[in-house]
Write a protein that holds these residues in place. Structure first.
Motif, mmCIF file in Angstrom:
data_model
loop_
_atom_site.group_PDB
_atom_site.id
_atom_site.type_symbol
_atom_site.label_atom_id
_atom_site.label_comp_id
_atom_site.label_asym_id
_atom_site.label_seq_id
_atom_site.Cartn_x
_atom_site.Cartn_y
_atom_site.Cartn_z
ATOM 1 N N HIS A 9 47.491 -5.029 8.721
ATOM 2 C CA HIS A 9 47.315 -5.759 7.467
ATOM 3 C C HIS A 9 46.103 -5.169 6.748
ATOM 4 N N LYS A 10 46.179 -5.116 5.426
ATOM 5 C CA LYS A 10 45.011 -4.694 4.649
ATOM 6 C C LYS A 10 45.001 -5.439 3.320
ATOM 7 N N SER A 11 43.876 -6.094 3.056
ATOM 8 C CA SER A 11 43.699 -6.822 1.797
ATOM 9 C C SER A 11 42.415 -6.357 1.133
ATOM 10 N N ASN A 15 44.012 -9.866 -2.729
ATOM 11 C CA ASN A 15 45.245 -9.084 -2.878
ATOM 12 C C ASN A 15 45.639 -8.408 -1.564
ATOM 13 N N ALA A 16 46.805 -8.777 -1.052
ATOM 14 C CA ALA A 16 47.335 -8.135 0.157
ATOM 15 C C ALA A 16 48.010 -6.831 -0.250
ATOM 16 N N ILE A 17 47.534 -5.722 0.312
ATOM 17 C CA ILE A 17 48.118 -4.411 0.018
ATOM 18 C C ILE A 17 49.165 -4.053 1.062
ATOM 19 N N ASN A 37 54.086 3.531 -7.156
ATOM 20 C CA ASN A 37 52.639 3.675 -7.315
ATOM 21 C C ASN A 37 51.962 2.338 -7.049
ATOM 22 N N GLY A 38 50.904 2.370 -6.223
ATOM 23 C CA GLY A 38 50.203 1.136 -5.897
ATOM 24 C C GLY A 38 50.782 0.379 -4.727
ATOM 25 N N THR A 240 54.471 -4.847 0.324
ATOM 26 C CA THR A 240 53.420 -4.765 1.358
ATOM 27 C C THR A 240 53.946 -4.470 2.763
ATOM 28 N N GLU A 241 55.260 -4.401 2.952
ATOM 29 C CA GLU A 241 55.815 -4.141 4.283
ATOM 30 C C GLU A 241 56.514 -2.783 4.320
#
Length: 641
Positions: A9-11, A15-17, A37-38, A240-241
């Motif tokens: 997981h990375k936020s 905002n969860a990325i 993108n993003g 995000t997955e």
């Protein structure tokens, strides 16, 4: 297993990325990371490289795994020369070589000594032999060959190895970073956009090199042709997955579509079954004769493993290119054109001849710096001709796309930038158009200078769409676009009925769009019929023919190809019309299916059930729509053959 990422997981703030990412890498595996993108692709690479710490989750690496990471921006010692930078990966071997030279001097002195110890038993000789064998086995004698091979392959053949890094362009520095990384030969290569700033010969060399690379690779790239050529596994990051697909980019596209259709079918079937069961329970739960069966169905409903509804597709740009009027049959004639930066400089290209007819789709390719952009700027009147003739046909209107976005004004808002050229349109219409290019609400008040490369590209494409030109002249239109935006642009251009002339390094893009390729050299144009794959095949044939046949036979082959050109062009035009018809049918089918579904919902309404005439009327309407639907399906199936 070289590396395993579990539950990453990375936020950033709220905002969860990335969330719940699972990824495994085995020896020699070639993985492609794709997504809009993003989406978090570069963030995931940084986590795997150890440059970012995940908010949650674990990274497990096998013992002695060496990870090499190519960032989008790299740092060099600007005072070093190219050769010095590329010898750094061999520091251990070079130190070993220094030690060997020192031992050789000591041995030379030893031979003058009158010691009773024989040469074979002397500790210095034993040490030298062991070190020399180690140096040889680790490739010490191949250092220069390796460096020169990589330099030549990556486009540095014409640049002196003694050149200072500080004098290189940004693109050259990126290529130098990749050279250095390839020379390190890490167990796992992490490459973030490695194809940026590469021309086609370099791209082709890199593809071949990476396909045969002994280590594992994870690549983030928007170059679909490159991904198809190199990777054997694809991970798509969406919402995000990450989802894994056991194949290259084209396999991923087909498999994702197939899985989506299958899930929708399973979902629709189950929802229909649930509706029937709920209706049965509702009608029969209070009846003594059927209450047992109703309770049984209710229990089955409660324990049912519900199929998830397919997620709505991510919002993508949606646009099309139209033409206000049709041009004449003869669109462009270029005769003996000479190009130069200015009247005092040496020519970039000479003896350029080109004849373009209405509806042709032509790609222009050639090495970086040869003058491709200068050529189309000259065609569109943005650069002076040095010598030669350019003649446009009747009723030609030109839409020009500049890869440098020089026509955008930095202090304009997005809304102002589009509106200043199309003042006849009202604000609502401009906002509607920008909405198709993913600019909505307050986003249209962002200033041009604050936009990313991809956002600027979408603004330019919006302006180009509104022009409704019958000739589109495009300079690297896919630069700065993510994969999904490229696909939208391709679909729009495939349905465009005007004439298309474009520069591109995007081989996937060319394969889908062009019918002719013009290869640029300093001495003129060479014309090839077909798309990029046809061009590669023809180049190989020409090379083979040159070694076995005369030039006359090569020319004869080209003439035979030309005889088939009109037929192939007609076939491609018919295919585009067929695809448009298929899309129209699919849209009509979807609309009628929705209408039938709504009518079937009415049939279970109490008021309709109690009104025989209304029930009969709705049933009759459903039958008529189903008959129409069957006709559309038959037509759709015929077009699929």
């Amino acid at each position: 297993m070289l590396l395993q990422a579990s539950n990453i997981h990375k936020s950033f703030g709220a905002n969860a990325i990335l969330s719940n990412i699972h990824l495994q890498v085995i020896p020699q595996q070639k993985i492609g990371l794709v997504g809009m993108n993003g989406a978090g692709k570069s963030t995931l690479l940084k986590i795997l490289a150890g440059e970012l710490t995940p908010s949650k989750g674990d990274i497990h690496k096998a013992k002695d795994v060496h990870i090499g990471y190519l960032k989008q921006s790299n740092i060099f010692n600007e005072d070093e020369c190219i050769w010095d930078e590329l010898t750094k990966p061999f520091a251990t071997l070079l130190n070993m070589e220094k030690e060997l030279r020192q031992l050789e001097q000591q041995i030379s002195i030893m031979h003058t000594d009158t010691s009773s110890t024989t040469d074979n038993e002397h500790p210095l000789l034993k040490k030298y032999d062991a070190l020399a064998e180690q140096f040889r086995s680790q490739g010490g004698y191949e250092i220069e060959t390796k460096i020169r091979t990589i330099l030549n392959g990556m486009g540095f053949a014409q640049i002196e190895p003694s050149t200072k890094v500080s004098t290189l362009s940004g693109g050259q520095k990126t290529r130098l970073s990749l050279c250095k990384l390839l020379l390190e030969e890490p167990t796992l290569l992490l490459l973030d956009e490695p194809t940026n700033h590469l021309d086609m010969p370099t791209l082709t060399w890199l593809e071949t090199y990476l396909k045969h690379y002994k280590g594992a690779i994870i690549i983030v790239s928007h170059d679909r042709y490159f991904l198809d050529a190199v990777v054997d596994t694809t991970y798509e990051i969406e919402r995000t997955e990450a989802i894994k697909y056991a194949g290259n980019y084209s396999f991923f596209l087909a498999e994702k579509q197939k899985n989506r259709q299958l899930q929708k079918k399973r979902f629709d079937q189950q929802q229909k079954e649930i509706q029937q069961m709920e209706e049965f329970v509702q009608k029969n739960i209070v009846r003594a004769s059927t209450t047992k069966r109703a309770k049984s169905k209710r229990k089955a409903l409660e324990s049912m493993d519900v199929v998830d509804q397919p997620s709505a597709e991510l919002k993508k740009a949606k646009f099309s290119f139209e033409q206000d009027k049709m041009s004449g049959k003869e669109v462009l004639h270029v005769d003996n054109l000479t190009l130069a930066y200015d009247e005092h400089s040496e020519p970039l290209m000479e003896h350029l001849n080109l004849h373009v007819r209405r509806g042709e789709r032509i790609a222009i390719i050639g090495p970086n710096g040869i003058g491709k952009s200068t050529f189309i700027k000259t065609l569109t009147g943005k650069h002076e001709t040095k010598q030669g003739l350019i003649k446009w046909g009747t009723n030609v209107t030109i839409g020009y796309y500049d890869q440098e976005q020089a026509n955008l004004v930095g202090n304009h808002t997005i809304l102002e930038e589009v509106w200043r050229e199309y003042t006849e349109l009202d604000e609502l219409m401009i906002r509607t158009v920008l909405g198709h290019f993913l600019f909505s609400g307050e986003e249209v008040t962002k200033e041009i200078r604050d936009l990313s490369g991809g956002e600027k590209a979408r603004v330019s494409l919006a302006k180009l769409m509104l022009k409704k030109a019958n000739v589109l002249v495009l300079d690297e239109p896919t630069n700065h676009l993510d994969i999904f935006s490229k696909e939208v642009l391709e679909a729009a251009l495939q349905h465009y009925e005007g004439t298309l002339l474009f520069i591109s390094h995007d081989r996937y893009f060319m394969n889908r769009l062009c019918e002719k390729i013009i290869e640029c050299s300093a001495h003129g144009f060479q014309h090839f019929l077909g798309n990029y794959d046809d061009y590669v095949e023809k180049k190989q044939e020409i090379e083979e023919l040159k070694s076995t046949q005369s030039l006359e036979n090569v020319k004869k082959t080209n003439v035979e190809d030309k005889n088939h050109y009109e037929q192939r062009k007609t076939e491609k035009q018919q295919e585009r019309k067929k695809q448009r018809k298929i899309e129209q049918l699919e849209q009509s089918i979807a609309e009628i299916e929705d209408e039938i579904s709504q009518l079937e919902q009415l049939l279970i309404d109490e008021q309709v059930l109690s009104d025989y005439e209304q029930l009969h009327e709705k049933t009759k309407e459903i039958e008529a729509k189903k008959e129409n639907l069957n006709t559309l399906y038959e037509e759709w199936e015929q077009l699929q053959d």
